[in-house]
Design a protein around this motif. Structure first.
Motif, PDB file in Angstrom:
ATOM      1  N   TYR A 175      -7.621  14.224  -3.184  1.00 46.01           N
ATOM      2  CA  TYR A 175      -7.512  14.536  -1.763  1.00 46.01           C
ATOM      3  C   TYR A 175      -8.270  15.823  -1.454  1.00 46.01           C
ATOM      4  N   GLU A 176      -8.839  15.872  -0.263  1.00 44.91           N
ATOM      5  CA  GLU A 176      -9.580  17.058   0.169  1.00 44.91           C
ATOM      6  C   GLU A 176      -9.198  17.388   1.610  1.00 44.91           C
ATOM      7  N   TYR A 177      -8.689  18.586   1.784  1.00 47.03           N
ATOM      8  CA  TYR A 177      -8.383  19.105   3.125  1.00 47.03           C
ATOM      9  C   TYR A 177      -9.605  19.912   3.549  1.00 47.03           C
ATOM     10  N   SER A 178     -10.543  19.276   4.208  1.00 46.39           N
ATOM     11  CA  SER A 178     -11.812  19.931   4.527  1.00 46.39           C
ATOM     12  C   SER A 178     -11.703  20.907   5.708  1.00 46.39           C
ATOM     13  N   ASP A 179     -10.589  20.891   6.425  1.00 47.51           N
ATOM     14  CA  ASP A 179     -10.403  21.817   7.553  1.00 47.51           C
ATOM     15  C   ASP A 179     -10.045  23.226   7.091  1.00 47.51           C
ATOM     16  N   TYR A 180      -9.649  23.363   5.836  1.00 46.06           N
ATOM     17  CA  TYR A 180      -9.212  24.655   5.306  1.00 46.06           C
ATOM     18  C   TYR A 180     -10.092  25.029   4.115  1.00 46.06           C
ATOM     19  N   LEU A 181     -10.401  26.315   4.004  1.00 40.16           N
ATOM     20  CA  LEU A 181     -11.222  26.787   2.899  1.00 40.16           C
ATOM     21  C   LEU A 181     -10.447  27.776   2.041  1.00 40.16           C
ATOM     22  N   THR A 182     -10.732  27.771   0.748  1.00 40.30           N
ATOM     23  CA  THR A 182     -10.136  28.742  -0.164  1.00 40.30           C
ATOM     24  C   THR A 182     -10.918  30.043  -0.056  1.00 40.30           C
ATOM     25  N   GLU A 183     -10.495  31.059  -0.798  1.00 37.22           N
ATOM     26  CA  GLU A 183     -11.187  32.344  -0.755  1.00 37.22           C
ATOM     27  C   GLU A 183     -12.624  32.235  -1.256  1.00 37.22           C
ATOM     28  N   SER A 184     -12.891  31.259  -2.136  1.00 39.62           N
ATOM     29  CA  SER A 184     -14.253  31.070  -2.645  1.00 39.62           C
ATOM     30  C   SER A 184     -15.124  30.272  -1.682  1.00 39.62           C
ATOM     31  N   GLY A 185     -14.556  29.788  -0.577  1.00 37.52           N
ATOM     32  CA  GLY A 185     -15.324  29.054   0.418  1.00 37.52           C
ATOM     33  C   GLY A 185     -15.334  27.547   0.211  1.00 37.52           C
ATOM     34  N   ASP A 186     -14.614  27.066  -0.799  1.00 41.34           N
ATOM     35  CA  ASP A 186     -14.531  25.632  -1.060  1.00 41.34           C
ATOM     36  C   ASP A 186     -13.355  25.032  -0.302  1.00 41.34           C
ATOM     37  N   PRO A 187     -13.433  23.752   0.045  1.00 42.16           N
ATOM     38  CA  PRO A 187     -12.272  23.121   0.689  1.00 42.16           C
ATOM     39  C   PRO A 187     -11.116  22.974  -0.295  1.00 42.16           C
ATOM     40  N   ILE A 188      -9.911  22.873   0.242  1.00 41.46           N
ATOM     41  CA  ILE A 188      -8.732  22.659  -0.604  1.00 41.46           C
ATOM     42  C   ILE A 188      -8.775  21.221  -1.100  1.00 41.46           C
TER      43      ILE A 188
ATOM     44  N   SER B 186      -5.814  16.711  14.553  1.00 40.91           N
ATOM     45  CA  SER B 186      -5.723  18.137  14.246  1.00 40.91           C
ATOM     46  C   SER B 186      -6.133  18.426  12.810  1.00 40.91           C
ATOM     47  N   ILE B 187      -5.919  17.452  11.917  1.00 42.33           N
ATOM     48  CA  ILE B 187      -6.195  17.637  10.494  1.00 42.33           C
ATOM     49  C   ILE B 187      -6.940  16.413   9.985  1.00 42.33           C
ATOM     50  N   THR B 188      -7.907  16.644   9.119  1.00 42.08           N
ATOM     51  CA  THR B 188      -8.626  15.559   8.457  1.00 42.08           C
ATOM     52  C   THR B 188      -8.406  15.674   6.957  1.00 42.08           C
ATOM     53  N   ILE B 189      -7.999  14.578   6.335  1.00 48.15           N
ATOM     54  CA  ILE B 189      -7.787  14.537   4.896  1.00 48.15           C
ATOM     55  C   ILE B 189      -8.672  13.439   4.325  1.00 48.15           C
ATOM     56  N   LYS B 190      -9.492  13.805   3.354  1.00 53.63           N
ATOM     57  CA  LYS B 190     -10.338  12.818   2.681  1.00 53.63           C
ATOM     58  C   LYS B 190      -9.608  12.324   1.435  1.00 53.63           C
ATOM     59  N   CYS B 191      -9.451  11.019   1.315  1.00 54.21           N
ATOM     60  CA  CYS B 191      -8.746  10.393   0.193  1.00 54.21           C
ATOM     61  C   CYS B 191      -9.758   9.585  -0.609  1.00 54.21           C
ATOM     62  N   VAL B 192      -9.914   9.922  -1.885  1.00 53.20           N
ATOM     63  CA  VAL B 192     -10.893   9.252  -2.738  1.00 53.20           C
ATOM     64  C   VAL B 192     -10.159   8.546  -3.872  1.00 53.20           C
ATOM     65  N   GLY B 193     -10.386   7.248  -3.996  1.00 54.70           N
ATOM     66  CA  GLY B 193      -9.781   6.478  -5.063  1.00 54.70           C
ATOM     67  C   GLY B 193     -10.652   6.492  -6.304  1.00 54.70           C
TER      68      GLY B 193
ATOM     69  N   TYR C 141       4.372  23.609   6.326  1.00 55.58           N
ATOM     70  CA  TYR C 141       2.993  23.184   6.066  1.00 55.58           C
ATOM     71  C   TYR C 141       2.059  24.397   5.990  1.00 55.58           C
ATOM     72  N   LEU C 142       2.202  25.313   6.937  1.00 54.02           N
ATOM     73  CA  LEU C 142       1.345  26.503   6.934  1.00 54.02           C
ATOM     74  C   LEU C 142       1.588  27.368   5.690  1.00 54.02           C
ATOM     75  N   ALA C 143       2.847  27.456   5.268  1.00 55.94           N
ATOM     76  CA  ALA C 143       3.156  28.193   4.040  1.00 55.94           C
ATOM     77  C   ALA C 143       2.535  27.503   2.818  1.00 55.94           C
ATOM     78  N   TRP C 144       2.546  26.164   2.800  1.00 53.36           N
ATOM     79  CA  TRP C 144       1.940  25.418   1.703  1.00 53.36           C
ATOM     80  C   TRP C 144       0.428  25.637   1.663  1.00 53.36           C
ATOM     81  N   ILE C 145      -0.211  25.592   2.837  1.00 51.95           N
ATOM     82  CA  ILE C 145      -1.662  25.832   2.911  1.00 51.95           C
ATOM     83  C   ILE C 145      -1.983  27.240   2.430  1.00 51.95           C
ATOM     84  N   ASP C 146      -1.187  28.234   2.842  1.00 54.45           N
ATOM     85  CA  ASP C 146      -1.416  29.624   2.391  1.00 54.45           C
ATOM     86  C   ASP C 146      -1.288  29.748   0.877  1.00 54.45           C
ATOM     87  N   SER C 147      -0.377  29.000   0.279  1.00 52.20           N
ATOM     88  CA  SER C 147      -0.196  29.095  -1.170  1.00 52.20           C
ATOM     89  C   SER C 147      -1.385  28.497  -1.923  1.00 52.20           C
TER      90      SER C 147
END
Length: 175
Positions: free
Chosen positions: A51-64, A37-44, A167-173
């Motif tokens: 971390y990048e939550y690519s399933d969700y976009l900010t208002e500017s269109g960038d991933p979280i 349901s969710i993909t998280i990219k983890c970069v060392g 989780y949804l409240a955190w994503i909205d914030s």
């Protein structure tokens, strides 16, 4: 050719076949068929995680996306764990299949979360994948388990499993 020589030449092939069939079956059963349901990219990075939550976009269109650094000892609060707590935790909902895509930006790191049974190498130029499923709420800790440099011991990972509503409240914030 005697009977013993014939058996000796045929036996290794039978042993190989006897080992191969159960192994192929096991590899087939272990193949991931879950649709996450969710993909998280983890970069060392040296020596922190991003971390990048690519399933969700900010208002500017960038991933979280955010960086996660170890909390320094002089800023620890009561209840925080020395050398394991971070300033930005990865937040995931419970009872949700999550795909982790792990890579490194500079050297080989290792994304290890023992509570989830996950240990994935983070190699530069390569994407490795793991799946996790949190069955209860809480904070789960891990760290880089590859000797990746002088501050290798200071790359903690903290995953906070929360209810779906939290989780949804955190994503909205963040959006």
């Amino acid at each position: 050719m005697t009977l013993i020589e014939l058996i000796w030449t045929i036996t290794p092939a039978f042993v190989l076949i006897a080992i191969a069939f159960p192994s192929f079956r096991l590899m087939y059963l272990l193949d991931e068929v879950i649709s996450p349901s969710i993909t998280i990219k983890c970069v060392g990075h040296q020596w922190y995680w991003s971390y990048e939550y690519s399933d969700y976009l900010t208002e500017s269109g960038d991933p979280i996306e955010f960086d996660s650094y170890m909390t320094p000892e002089d800023t620890l609060e009561v209840g925080q764990i020395r050398l394991l707590d971070v300033d930005n935790r990865v937040v995931i909902p419970v009872d949700t299949h999550i795909r982790l895509i792990v890579t490194g930006s500079d050297v080989i790191h290792s994304f290890a979360l023992p509570s989830f049974g996950v240990k994935v190498d983070a190699c530069p130029g390569r994407l490795n994948q793991a799946s996790i499923l949190a069955e209860r709420t809480g904070v789960f800790y891990g760290q880089c388990s590859e000797i990746c440099g002088v501050w290798h011991g200071f790359m903690p990972i903290a995953v906070e499993a929360v209810s779906v509503q939290e989780y949804l409240a955190w994503i909205d914030s963040l959006s």
